[in-house]
Enzyme design. Sequence first.
Site, PDB file in Angstrom:
ATOM      1  N   GLY A  22     -54.561  12.271 -30.674  1.00 42.25           N
ATOM      2  CA  GLY A  22     -54.981  10.877 -30.697  1.00 42.25           C
ATOM      3  C   GLY A  22     -55.451  10.287 -29.379  1.00 42.25           C
ATOM      4  N   ARG A  48     -45.199   5.153 -28.587  1.00 43.44           N
ATOM      5  CA  ARG A  48     -46.563   5.708 -28.523  1.00 43.44           C
ATOM      6  C   ARG A  48     -47.319   5.479 -29.849  1.00 43.44           C
ATOM      7  NH1 ARG A  48     -49.614   9.691 -31.599  1.00 43.44           N
ATOM      8  NH2 ARG A  48     -51.136  10.600 -30.202  1.00 43.44           N
ATOM      9  N   THR A  76     -58.569  13.299 -37.471  1.00 43.00           N
ATOM     10  CA  THR A  76     -57.243  13.855 -37.224  1.00 43.00           C
ATOM     11  C   THR A  76     -57.313  14.700 -35.964  1.00 43.00           C
ATOM     12  OG1 THR A  76     -55.505  15.340 -38.000  1.00 43.00           O
ATOM     13  CG2 THR A  76     -57.723  15.791 -38.809  1.00 43.00           C
ATOM     14  N   GLY A  77     -56.282  14.617 -35.147  1.00 48.66           N
ATOM     15  CA  GLY A  77     -56.297  15.398 -33.915  1.00 48.66           C
ATOM     16  C   GLY A  77     -55.448  14.733 -32.848  1.00 48.66           C
ATOM     17  N   THR A 126     -51.994  14.820 -40.137  1.00 51.27           N
ATOM     18  CA  THR A 126     -52.377  13.465 -40.553  1.00 51.27           C
ATOM     19  C   THR A 126     -53.241  13.543 -41.805  1.00 51.27           C
ATOM     20  OG1 THR A 126     -52.253  12.525 -38.357  1.00 51.27           O
ATOM     21  CG2 THR A 126     -53.913  11.577 -39.798  1.00 51.27           C
ATOM     22  N   GLY A 169     -51.045   6.493 -31.738  1.00 54.88           N
ATOM     23  CA  GLY A 169     -52.228   7.363 -31.633  1.00 54.88           C
ATOM     24  C   GLY A 169     -53.495   6.666 -32.105  1.00 54.88           C
ATOM     25  N   ASP A 170     -54.469   7.459 -32.488  1.00 52.37           N
ATOM     26  CA  ASP A 170     -55.773   6.916 -32.881  1.00 52.37           C
ATOM     27  C   ASP A 170     -55.828   6.443 -34.329  1.00 52.37           C
ATOM     28  OD1 ASP A 170     -55.385   9.691 -33.554  1.00 52.37           O
ATOM     29  OD2 ASP A 170     -57.448   9.695 -34.281  1.00 52.37           O
TER      30      ASP A 170
HETATM   31  N1  ASP Z   1     -54.217  11.727 -34.674  1.00 52.79           N
HETATM   32  C1  ASP Z   1     -52.805  11.621 -34.876  1.00 52.79           C
HETATM   33  C2  ASP Z   1     -52.168  10.975 -33.680  1.00 52.79           C
HETATM   34  O1  ASP Z   1     -52.564  11.274 -32.557  1.00 52.79           O
HETATM   35  C3  ASP Z   1     -52.158  12.932 -35.096  1.00 52.79           C
HETATM   36  C4  ASP Z   1     -52.780  13.765 -36.175  1.00 52.79           C
HETATM   37  O2  ASP Z   1     -53.967  13.698 -36.425  1.00 52.79           O
HETATM   38  O3  ASP Z   1     -52.030  14.513 -36.820  1.00 52.79           O
HETATM   39  O4  ASP Z   1     -51.257  10.220 -33.837  1.00 52.79           O
END
Ligand code: ASP
Length: 369
Positions: free
Chosen positions: A289, A263, A286-287, A235, A265-266
């Site tokens: 989510g 779905r 990023t992570g 991300t 994410g965050d």
């Molecule tokens: N945070 C993002 C999600 O969960 C994924 C990512 O950070 O790459 O959609």
Amino acid sequence: MQKRQVSNFKLLFNLCLITLFFTLLNACANFSINQYDTGSQDMNKSTHYGLVIHGGAGTITRKNLSPEKESALRAKLSEAIQAGYKTLNDGGSSIDAVSATIVILENSPLFNAGKGAVFTSEQTHELDASLMDGRDLNAGAITSVKNVKNPILLAEQVMLNSRHVMLSGKGAEEFAKQQNLELVENAYFSTDFRLQQLHKAKLREKQHNSSDHPMEFDDEILDEQSQDPEHKFGTVGAVAIDKNGNLAAGTSTGGMTNKRFGRIGDSPVIGAGTYADNRSCAVSATGHGEYFIRYAVAHDVCARVMHGKKSLQQAADEVIMQDLLKANGSGGIVAIDKNGNFVLTFNTEGMYRGYKFSDVNEKIQIYKM
Ligand code: ASP
């Protein structure tokens, strides 16, 4: 008489030495507490402006990144930083700097945002993005769009030209058309690399489902995927402070490989993946989510700064290195506080990241060490 003058002089000299010693000691202590403390508390804000960016966290080690890919990533991160920095240097707002930076990363196939976004389970792409202005807490977010070339620009339009904060799917696409944003075929976002990632994820899912312990929930599948040694989130995001001391944050993503059932994410969730408030700080995450939503990560960091009177470094460490880590939630953040202090904190092997400030040289880093 002369003797007394000499001893007074000696006393003054010794006092100066002691003061110098304690000043130096203090400076060293600050450095070890917070590597990125710019000490800008009393600084005239117009002289301290800049931005911090990320291109995703994950299992990023020297072993699993070829030198060619590493230099391509570094070059693109640098290009993005320079675009954002130029905006700020020319007197532009932190919001403009954040979106200019993210557009460059979205247009690059190297990151999981815009071109190069990951595939859903149906072999399509569904993109999420958000942007927030620390001046007035105005924000725009979009989820599950399939045909908007630059999702961050759509989030910006939602923030500036709609009465809403968050638009999804078809409605968001309709709004994009009204705002004359560039539309593309869904296949525009596809790359072979991401297709291979999808095939691998599906294979793993199949193996698990035919084992004695099939995974019942998508969350478990995503959990397993985030622990995969080859996994990188990818991300992109940026936080900036402009010449007027205003903060902004933005994040854009394709989400997680093999995601199903719409779905989200965050990244497009204000308070989870993105947050900006001039009274505290600006954060882009990023992570994995699901964890960042449950722990309201971006807002929690700012709340600890504002209400808990924590330094930005302390707040980031508590949330990312303690709470999230304990829960097995992997990822990281970049953040700037209202005084221009900044952090790049992650609990994974690496995070594509970089920064540049008017008084801090550009730096790009990938690995933990
Ligand atoms: N945070 C993002 C999600 O969960 C994924 C990512 O950070 O790459 O959609």
